[in-house]
Design a protein around this motif. Sequence first.
Motif, PDB file in Angstrom:
ATOM      1  N   THR A   1     -74.716 -23.171  28.964  1.00 48.85           N
ATOM      2  CA  THR A   1     -75.132 -23.648  27.652  1.00 48.85           C
ATOM      3  C   THR A   1     -75.763 -25.032  27.759  1.00 48.85           C
ATOM      4  OG1 THR A   1     -73.335 -22.390  26.667  1.00 48.85           O
ATOM      5  CG2 THR A   1     -74.337 -24.064  25.295  1.00 48.85           C
ATOM      6  N   LYS A   2     -75.157 -25.910  28.570  1.00 50.33           N
ATOM      7  CA  LYS A   2     -75.704 -27.260  28.746  1.00 50.33           C
ATOM      8  C   LYS A   2     -77.087 -27.199  29.402  1.00 50.33           C
ATOM      9  CE  LYS A   2     -71.354 -29.768  29.067  1.00 50.33           C
ATOM     10  NZ  LYS A   2     -70.452 -30.508  29.945  1.00 50.33           N
ATOM     11  N   VAL A   3     -77.205 -26.390  30.446  1.00 54.68           N
ATOM     12  CA  VAL A   3     -78.487 -26.261  31.150  1.00 54.68           C
ATOM     13  C   VAL A   3     -79.543 -25.678  30.212  1.00 54.68           C
ATOM     14  CG1 VAL A   3     -79.693 -25.060  33.015  1.00 54.68           C
ATOM     15  CG2 VAL A   3     -77.471 -26.095  33.445  1.00 54.68           C
ATOM     16  N   ILE A   4     -79.181 -24.632  29.489  1.00 54.99           N
ATOM     17  CA  ILE A   4     -80.130 -24.010  28.561  1.00 54.99           C
ATOM     18  C   ILE A   4     -80.538 -25.001  27.484  1.00 54.99           C
ATOM     19  CG2 ILE A   4     -80.396 -22.207  26.801  1.00 54.99           C
ATOM     20  CD1 ILE A   4     -78.656 -20.411  28.653  1.00 54.99           C
ATOM     21  N   GLY A   5     -79.568 -25.754  26.974  1.00 55.36           N
ATOM     22  CA  GLY A   5     -79.872 -26.764  25.957  1.00 55.36           C
ATOM     23  C   GLY A   5     -80.839 -27.820  26.470  1.00 55.36           C
ATOM     24  N   LYS A   6     -80.600 -28.311  27.673  1.00 50.13           N
ATOM     25  CA  LYS A   6     -81.486 -29.329  28.271  1.00 50.13           C
ATOM     26  C   LYS A   6     -82.885 -28.749  28.506  1.00 50.13           C
ATOM     27  CE  LYS A   6     -79.306 -33.202  28.872  1.00 50.13           C
ATOM     28  NZ  LYS A   6     -79.682 -34.382  28.122  1.00 50.13           N
ATOM     29  N   LEU A   7     -82.936 -27.516  29.024  1.00 48.87           N
ATOM     30  CA  LEU A   7     -84.235 -26.889  29.252  1.00 48.87           C
ATOM     31  C   LEU A   7     -84.982 -26.703  27.936  1.00 48.87           C
ATOM     32  CD1 LEU A   7     -83.284 -24.230  31.946  1.00 48.87           C
ATOM     33  CD2 LEU A   7     -84.667 -26.286  32.290  1.00 48.87           C
ATOM     34  N   ALA A   8     -84.255 -26.307  26.883  1.00 50.65           N
ATOM     35  CA  ALA A   8     -84.888 -26.140  25.571  1.00 50.65           C
ATOM     36  C   ALA A   8     -85.429 -27.472  25.061  1.00 50.65           C
ATOM     37  CB  ALA A   8     -83.899 -25.543  24.579  1.00 50.65           C
ATOM     38  N   GLU A   9     -84.682 -28.560  25.290  1.00 50.52           N
ATOM     39  CA  GLU A   9     -85.155 -29.897  24.895  1.00 50.52           C
ATOM     40  C   GLU A   9     -86.452 -30.249  25.623  1.00 50.52           C
ATOM     41  OE1 GLU A   9     -80.966 -32.185  24.486  1.00 50.52           O
ATOM     42  OE2 GLU A   9     -82.646 -33.380  25.194  1.00 50.52           O
ATOM     43  N   ILE A  10     -86.474 -30.017  26.929  1.00 52.17           N
ATOM     44  CA  ILE A  10     -87.665 -30.312  27.731  1.00 52.17           C
ATOM     45  C   ILE A  10     -88.839 -29.462  27.256  1.00 52.17           C
ATOM     46  CG2 ILE A  10     -88.673 -30.140  30.049  1.00 52.17           C
ATOM     47  CD1 ILE A  10     -85.799 -30.745  31.131  1.00 52.17           C
ATOM     48  N   LEU A  11     -88.576 -28.188  26.992  1.00 52.85           N
ATOM     49  CA  LEU A  11     -89.594 -27.259  26.508  1.00 52.85           C
ATOM     50  C   LEU A  11     -90.222 -27.790  25.223  1.00 52.85           C
ATOM     51  CD1 LEU A  11     -90.486 -24.232  27.286  1.00 52.85           C
ATOM     52  CD2 LEU A  11     -88.976 -23.554  25.447  1.00 52.85           C
ATOM     53  N   ASP A  12     -89.354 -28.202  24.274  1.00 52.96           N
ATOM     54  CA  ASP A  12     -89.828 -28.683  22.986  1.00 52.96           C
ATOM     55  C   ASP A  12     -90.501 -30.054  23.093  1.00 52.96           C
ATOM     56  OD1 ASP A  12     -90.074 -28.368  20.134  1.00 52.96           O
ATOM     57  OD2 ASP A  12     -88.530 -29.925  19.942  1.00 52.96           O
ATOM     58  N   LYS A  13     -89.863 -30.968  23.803  1.00 54.29           N
ATOM     59  CA  LYS A  13     -90.364 -32.347  23.914  1.00 54.29           C
ATOM     60  C   LYS A  13     -91.741 -32.409  24.564  1.00 54.29           C
ATOM     61  CE  LYS A  13     -87.850 -36.259  24.746  1.00 54.29           C
ATOM     62  NZ  LYS A  13     -86.890 -37.063  25.502  1.00 54.29           N
ATOM     63  N   ASN A  14     -91.993 -31.515  25.538  1.00 55.85           N
ATOM     64  CA  ASN A  14     -93.255 -31.529  26.273  1.00 55.85           C
ATOM     65  C   ASN A  14     -94.240 -30.470  25.781  1.00 55.85           C
ATOM     66  OD1 ASN A  14     -92.733 -33.634  28.330  1.00 55.85           O
ATOM     67  ND2 ASN A  14     -91.012 -32.297  28.782  1.00 55.85           N
ATOM     68  N   ASN A  15     -93.900 -29.812  24.672  1.00 55.76           N
ATOM     69  CA  ASN A  15     -94.768 -28.807  24.060  1.00 55.76           C
ATOM     70  C   ASN A  15     -95.165 -27.715  25.061  1.00 55.76           C
ATOM     71  OD1 ASN A  15     -96.021 -27.706  21.828  1.00 55.76           O
ATOM     72  ND2 ASN A  15     -97.959 -28.733  22.248  1.00 55.76           N
ATOM     73  N   LEU A  16     -94.163 -27.246  25.832  1.00 58.64           N
ATOM     74  CA  LEU A  16     -94.393 -26.189  26.807  1.00 58.64           C
ATOM     75  C   LEU A  16     -94.093 -24.835  26.173  1.00 58.64           C
ATOM     76  CD1 LEU A  16     -92.522 -27.787  29.847  1.00 58.64           C
ATOM     77  CD2 LEU A  16     -94.984 -27.758  29.459  1.00 58.64           C
ATOM     78  N   THR A  17     -94.638 -23.778  26.750  1.00 61.95           N
ATOM     79  CA  THR A  17     -94.314 -22.438  26.270  1.00 61.95           C
ATOM     80  C   THR A  17     -93.340 -21.732  27.205  1.00 61.95           C
ATOM     81  OG1 THR A  17     -96.259 -21.536  27.372  1.00 61.95           O
ATOM     82  CG2 THR A  17     -96.487 -22.107  25.029  1.00 61.95           C
ATOM     83  N   ASN A  18     -93.251 -22.161  28.456  1.00 60.39           N
ATOM     84  CA  ASN A  18     -92.346 -21.547  29.437  1.00 60.39           C
ATOM     85  C   ASN A  18     -91.730 -22.621  30.308  1.00 60.39           C
ATOM     86  OD1 ASN A  18     -93.018 -18.858  28.785  1.00 60.39           O
ATOM     87  ND2 ASN A  18     -94.823 -18.970  30.083  1.00 60.39           N
ATOM     88  N   ILE A  19     -90.488 -22.408  30.711  1.00 62.54           N
ATOM     89  CA  ILE A  19     -89.840 -23.284  31.696  1.00 62.54           C
ATOM     90  C   ILE A  19     -88.809 -22.442  32.434  1.00 62.54           C
ATOM     91  CG2 ILE A  19     -88.058 -24.163  30.150  1.00 62.54           C
ATOM     92  CD1 ILE A  19     -88.461 -26.926  31.545  1.00 62.54           C
ATOM     93  N   GLU A  20     -88.637 -22.710  33.724  1.00 55.82           N
ATOM     94  CA  GLU A  20     -87.672 -21.965  34.521  1.00 55.82           C
ATOM     95  C   GLU A  20     -86.788 -22.929  35.287  1.00 55.82           C
ATOM     96  OE1 GLU A  20     -89.016 -18.656  36.862  1.00 55.82           O
ATOM     97  OE2 GLU A  20     -90.733 -18.342  35.530  1.00 55.82           O
ATOM     98  N   TYR A  21     -85.541 -22.492  35.517  1.00 52.23           N
ATOM     99  CA  TYR A  21     -84.575 -23.252  36.299  1.00 52.23           C
ATOM    100  C   TYR A  21     -83.872 -22.254  37.211  1.00 52.23           C
ATOM    101  CZ  TYR A  21     -80.176 -25.537  37.458  1.00 52.23           C
ATOM    102  OH  TYR A  21     -79.106 -26.041  38.136  1.00 52.23           O
TER     103      TYR A  21
END
Length: 158
Positions: free
Chosen positions: A7-27
Amino acid sequence: MSTSLDTKVIGKLAEILDKNNLTNIEYEDELCHISLSRSLQGTVVAAPAPILQAQPVASHPTAATPVAESVPAKEEDYTNSANAIKSPMVGVVYLSPDPNSPNYVKVGDSVKEGDIVCLIEAMKTFNPVKAHKSGVVSKILVEGGDPVEFGEPLVVVE
């Protein structure tokens, strides 16, 4: 891996996705692979991602197999075409999974919604670009190794 860490990782990835206006991100680490994507409307969706065999960028030739017959004249603009499959990110496009494999698609091929048509390499991660609808590939607008921008038309499916 614990659910709270996921949940923490997904939350952080979602923040990065939104903050940088990305459409995809992978971890990915040794225990999990998380792929997040969002539509242009801003919805974030967590989905399992296929694990691709990443090829070193140097292994892809900079001059791809000629596809001159499939590259349209420059005056044609598919930016606003509903038939164009567009780049979901900034990166380098590859039309095949590796230099020794055939291209995912060629002009005249039939594709189904969800079929991979190319890869975009960004930050040493190869991201599949999938067809948004079924149809026949009428034009390939890029060549392997080309740099592409977010929203740039890549392939036209009629």
